[in-house]
Design a protein around this motif. Structure first.
Motif, PDB file in Angstrom:
ATOM      1  N   CYS A 217       0.828  -1.212   0.000  1.00  0.00           N
ATOM      2  CA  CYS A 217       0.000   0.000   0.000  1.00  0.00           C
ATOM      3  C   CYS A 217       0.863   1.264   0.000  1.00  0.00           C
ATOM      4  N   PHE A 218       2.001   1.208   0.714  1.00  0.00           N
ATOM      5  CA  PHE A 218       2.910   2.358   0.747  1.00  0.00           C
ATOM      6  C   PHE A 218       3.466   2.652  -0.644  1.00  0.00           C
ATOM      7  N   PHE A 219       3.996   1.628  -1.306  1.00  0.00           N
ATOM      8  CA  PHE A 219       4.549   1.828  -2.645  1.00  0.00           C
ATOM      9  C   PHE A 219       3.454   2.190  -3.650  1.00  0.00           C
ATOM     10  N   ALA A 220       2.271   1.598  -3.482  1.00  0.00           N
ATOM     11  CA  ALA A 220       1.158   1.934  -4.376  1.00  0.00           C
ATOM     12  C   ALA A 220       0.774   3.404  -4.246  1.00  0.00           C
ATOM     13  N   SER A 221       0.802   3.914  -3.015  1.00  0.00           N
ATOM     14  CA  SER A 221       0.501   5.327  -2.797  1.00  0.00           C
ATOM     15  C   SER A 221       1.518   6.222  -3.491  1.00  0.00           C
ATOM     16  N   LEU A 222       2.794   5.875  -3.367  1.00  0.00           N
ATOM     17  CA  LEU A 222       3.842   6.666  -4.024  1.00  0.00           C
ATOM     18  C   LEU A 222       3.720   6.617  -5.540  1.00  0.00           C
ATOM     19  N   GLN A 223       3.547   5.435  -6.082  1.00  0.00           N
ATOM     20  CA  GLN A 223       3.463   5.274  -7.532  1.00  0.00           C
ATOM     21  C   GLN A 223       2.235   5.991  -8.098  1.00  0.00           C
ATOM     22  N   ILE A 249     -14.301   5.623  -1.222  1.00  0.00           N
ATOM     23  CA  ILE A 249     -12.879   5.689  -0.887  1.00  0.00           C
ATOM     24  C   ILE A 249     -12.597   4.972   0.426  1.00  0.00           C
ATOM     25  N   VAL A 250     -13.413   5.239   1.436  1.00  0.00           N
ATOM     26  CA  VAL A 250     -13.210   4.624   2.748  1.00  0.00           C
ATOM     27  C   VAL A 250     -13.446   3.117   2.672  1.00  0.00           C
ATOM     28  N   TYR A 251     -14.521   2.710   2.003  1.00  0.00           N
ATOM     29  CA  TYR A 251     -14.818   1.283   1.870  1.00  0.00           C
ATOM     30  C   TYR A 251     -13.683   0.551   1.163  1.00  0.00           C
ATOM     31  N   SER A 252     -13.220   1.104   0.060  1.00  0.00           N
ATOM     32  CA  SER A 252     -12.159   0.452  -0.710  1.00  0.00           C
ATOM     33  C   SER A 252     -10.848   0.440   0.055  1.00  0.00           C
ATOM     34  N   GLY A 253     -10.577   1.501   0.800  1.00  0.00           N
ATOM     35  CA  GLY A 253      -9.345   1.549   1.565  1.00  0.00           C
ATOM     36  C   GLY A 253      -9.338   0.574   2.718  1.00  0.00           C
ATOM     37  N   VAL A 254     -10.439   0.531   3.471  1.00  0.00           N
ATOM     38  CA  VAL A 254     -10.500  -0.322   4.664  1.00  0.00           C
ATOM     39  C   VAL A 254     -10.752  -1.779   4.289  1.00  0.00           C
ATOM     40  N   VAL A 255     -11.762  -2.009   3.470  1.00  0.00           N
ATOM     41  CA  VAL A 255     -12.186  -3.382   3.180  1.00  0.00           C
ATOM     42  C   VAL A 255     -11.310  -4.040   2.112  1.00  0.00           C
ATOM     43  N   ILE A 256     -11.070  -3.340   0.993  1.00  0.00           N
ATOM     44  CA  ILE A 256     -10.358  -3.963  -0.122  1.00  0.00           C
ATOM     45  C   ILE A 256      -8.844  -3.886   0.067  1.00  0.00           C
ATOM     46  N   SER A 257      -8.294  -2.662   0.115  1.00  0.00           N
ATOM     47  CA  SER A 257      -6.837  -2.516   0.152  1.00  0.00           C
ATOM     48  C   SER A 257      -6.227  -3.006   1.458  1.00  0.00           C
ATOM     49  N   ALA A 258      -6.969  -2.962   2.547  1.00  0.00           N
ATOM     50  CA  ALA A 258      -6.432  -3.425   3.827  1.00  0.00           C
ATOM     51  C   ALA A 258      -6.818  -4.881   4.094  1.00  0.00           C
ATOM     52  N   TYR A 261      -6.689  -7.455   0.688  1.00  0.00           N
ATOM     53  CA  TYR A 261      -5.295  -7.667   0.296  1.00  0.00           C
ATOM     54  C   TYR A 261      -4.583  -8.580   1.293  1.00  0.00           C
ATOM     55  N   TYR A 262      -4.837  -8.344   2.578  1.00  0.00           N
ATOM     56  CA  TYR A 262      -4.219  -9.181   3.600  1.00  0.00           C
ATOM     57  C   TYR A 262      -4.691 -10.631   3.490  1.00  0.00           C
ATOM     58  N   LEU A 263      -6.009 -10.838   3.317  1.00  0.00           N
ATOM     59  CA  LEU A 263      -6.542 -12.187   3.191  1.00  0.00           C
ATOM     60  C   LEU A 263      -5.953 -12.903   1.981  1.00  0.00           C
ATOM     61  N   GLN A 264      -5.819 -12.181   0.875  1.00  0.00           N
ATOM     62  CA  GLN A 264      -5.246 -12.801  -0.313  1.00  0.00           C
ATOM     63  C   GLN A 264      -3.771 -13.142  -0.113  1.00  0.00           C
ATOM     64  N   THR A 265      -3.033 -12.237   0.509  1.00  0.00           N
ATOM     65  CA  THR A 265      -1.627 -12.512   0.790  1.00  0.00           C
ATOM     66  C   THR A 265      -1.480 -13.737   1.678  1.00  0.00           C
ATOM     67  N   TRP A 266      -2.327 -13.845   2.669  1.00  0.00           N
ATOM     68  CA  TRP A 266      -2.310 -14.981   3.588  1.00  0.00           C
ATOM     69  C   TRP A 266      -2.650 -16.284   2.872  1.00  0.00           C
ATOM     70  N   CYS A 267      -3.703 -16.269   2.040  1.00  0.00           N
ATOM     71  CA  CYS A 267      -4.109 -17.476   1.324  1.00  0.00           C
ATOM     72  C   CYS A 267      -3.069 -17.892   0.290  1.00  0.00           C
ATOM     73  N   ILE A 268      -2.506 -16.931  -0.429  1.00  0.00           N
ATOM     74  CA  ILE A 268      -1.511 -17.244  -1.450  1.00  0.00           C
ATOM     75  C   ILE A 268      -0.270 -17.860  -0.820  1.00  0.00           C
ATOM     76  N   ARG A 269       0.085 -17.391   0.359  1.00  0.00           N
ATOM     77  CA  ARG A 269       1.271 -17.929   1.042  1.00  0.00           C
ATOM     78  C   ARG A 269       1.131 -19.422   1.316  1.00  0.00           C
ATOM     79  N   TYR A 270      -0.069 -19.857   1.695  1.00  0.00           N
ATOM     80  CA  TYR A 270      -0.262 -21.250   2.087  1.00  0.00           C
ATOM     81  C   TYR A 270      -0.885 -22.118   0.986  1.00  0.00           C
ATOM     82  N   LYS A 271      -1.687 -21.513   0.108  1.00  0.00           N
ATOM     83  CA  LYS A 271      -2.413 -22.310  -0.891  1.00  0.00           C
ATOM     84  C   LYS A 271      -1.971 -22.051  -2.326  1.00  0.00           C
ATOM     85  N   GLY A 272      -1.185 -21.002  -2.559  1.00  0.00           N
ATOM     86  CA  GLY A 272      -0.686 -20.748  -3.897  1.00  0.00           C
ATOM     87  C   GLY A 272      -1.539 -19.767  -4.681  1.00  0.00           C
TER      88      GLY A 272
END
Length: 354
Positions: A217-223, A249-258, A261-272
């Protein structure tokens, strides 16, 4: 229950994406600048995740090297900056339902990339390998039928009049705009598939999902801020008011980007990456149901057939991947018995979610 949590997380992610697609479409029609939107939502997500990442992953977070930082920068470039800006540009020309339907190329693209990079095992002569291939083809076929087959019986809508008048603007989804929007959406999904693959690689060298999501999210904000300096110079587009655009904006920031994104990162780490990608077809069904209720859109016979093929295809792929996991565990044991003294045949008959 641990196995079920991966499935539940990805279903919730697709529900969240479906809501985001509808809200974003509304806000774009109301004049929300998509580039500004991308900047704001990732700033919100970064500020929200950073304290949790710092506290909860202090002991398990590995040192951040230049190499890892470069990989995360590329992750943010593909998964957010390119994917989102191009996607929202395309969403301005087509309906959310069509945009979600085109997103069903993600499973096939991700599956192909994973096989070519040897991240996904594919033994075409085995039943599980055939199930993954057939399931992927069914998902693609279902999404194409859902999107393009408008003939046949037209089912009665859930409501007689739309609850929300979302398409009463000057924007028209004509043939030329439809083609332009489809090309943009397809391009964005190529970037998203690349993000899923890279995410699996980076998660192995940096196994701290909260911190990784925060840095993305930090790098995405900069880019995106750099892109905004070129294409979003109008100061009025940065002004926030208490309206639908702020809610989006708030919904996408809290629910989607936070959260998502975290749930997907977690699932990809263990399930691919393929596991995460295969749930994308559910989004088109979710958006279509919402559109039928909110916009009084009527479903065609092709919609039901396409939805059925998507669900069957998803089940086939997940079944094949589930059997891959069983075989891998059996191979690692080297004794023909799974951990806990359960035979492979018993596991096949007793397993439910994983």
């Amino acid at each position: 229950m641990e196995g079920c949590s991966y499935y539940l997380a990805m279903v919730l992610a697709q529900l969240a994406y479906g809501g985001s697609s509808i809200l974003t479409k509304f806000s774009l029609l109301e004049g929300l600048d998509p580039i500004v939107f991308v900047v704001y939502r990732h700033v919100i997500a970064m500020l929200l995740l950073a304290p949790f990442a710092y506290v909860l992953e202090r002991k398990e977070r590995p040192a951040l090297s230049i190499s890892i930082a470069a990989k995360v920068f590329v992750l943010a470039l593909f998964g957010t900056t390119i994917h989102l800006n191009v996607y929202y540009a395309g969403l301005a020309y087509i309906s959310p339902t069509v945009a979600c339907a085109l997103g069903n190329v993600v499973p096939s693209l991700t599956f192909l990339m994973a096989v070519l990079l040897r991240m996904e095992k594919l033994k075409i002569k085995s039943a599980r390998g055939q199930a993954k291939v057939i399931g992927t083809l069914l998902c693609i076929s279902g999404s194409l039928i859902f999107t393009f087959w408008k003939g046949g019986y037209l089912f009665k809508g859930f409501v007689e009049r739309p609850l929300i008048n979302a398409y009463n603007t000057e924007m028209r989804h004509g043939k030329e705009n439809w083609i332009k929007g489809s090309v943009l959406i397809f391009t964005s999904h190529i970037a998203w598939s690349s993000w899923l693959i890279l995410q699996a690689v980076v998660s192995k060298v940096y196994p701290a999902p909260l911190s990784l999501t925060t840095m993305i999210c930090f790098f995405a904000s900069l880019q995106s801020s750099f892109v905004a300096l070129i294409f979003a110079r109008n100061q009025d587009s940065w002004r926030l008011e208490w309206n639908l655009k702020l809610l989006t904006i708030v919904y996408s920031g809290v629910v989607i980007s936070a959260l998502v994104y975290y749930l997907q990162t977690w699932c990809i780490r263990y399930k691919g990456p393929v596991f995460a990608a295969m749930f994308s077809p559910l989004q088109v069904i979710i958006v279509a149901i919402f559109s039928a209720i909110a916009f009084a859109e009527r479903l065609h016979l092709g919609s039901l057939i396409g939805a059925f093929l998507i669900i069957v295809g998803l089940y086939c792929v997940l079944w094949g991947k589930n059997k891959d996991g069983v075989v891998d565990e059996l191979t690692q044991n080297g004794k023909g018995v799974l951990n806990g003294g359960i035979s492979m045949n018993d596991r096949y008959s007793d397993e439910s979610c994983n």
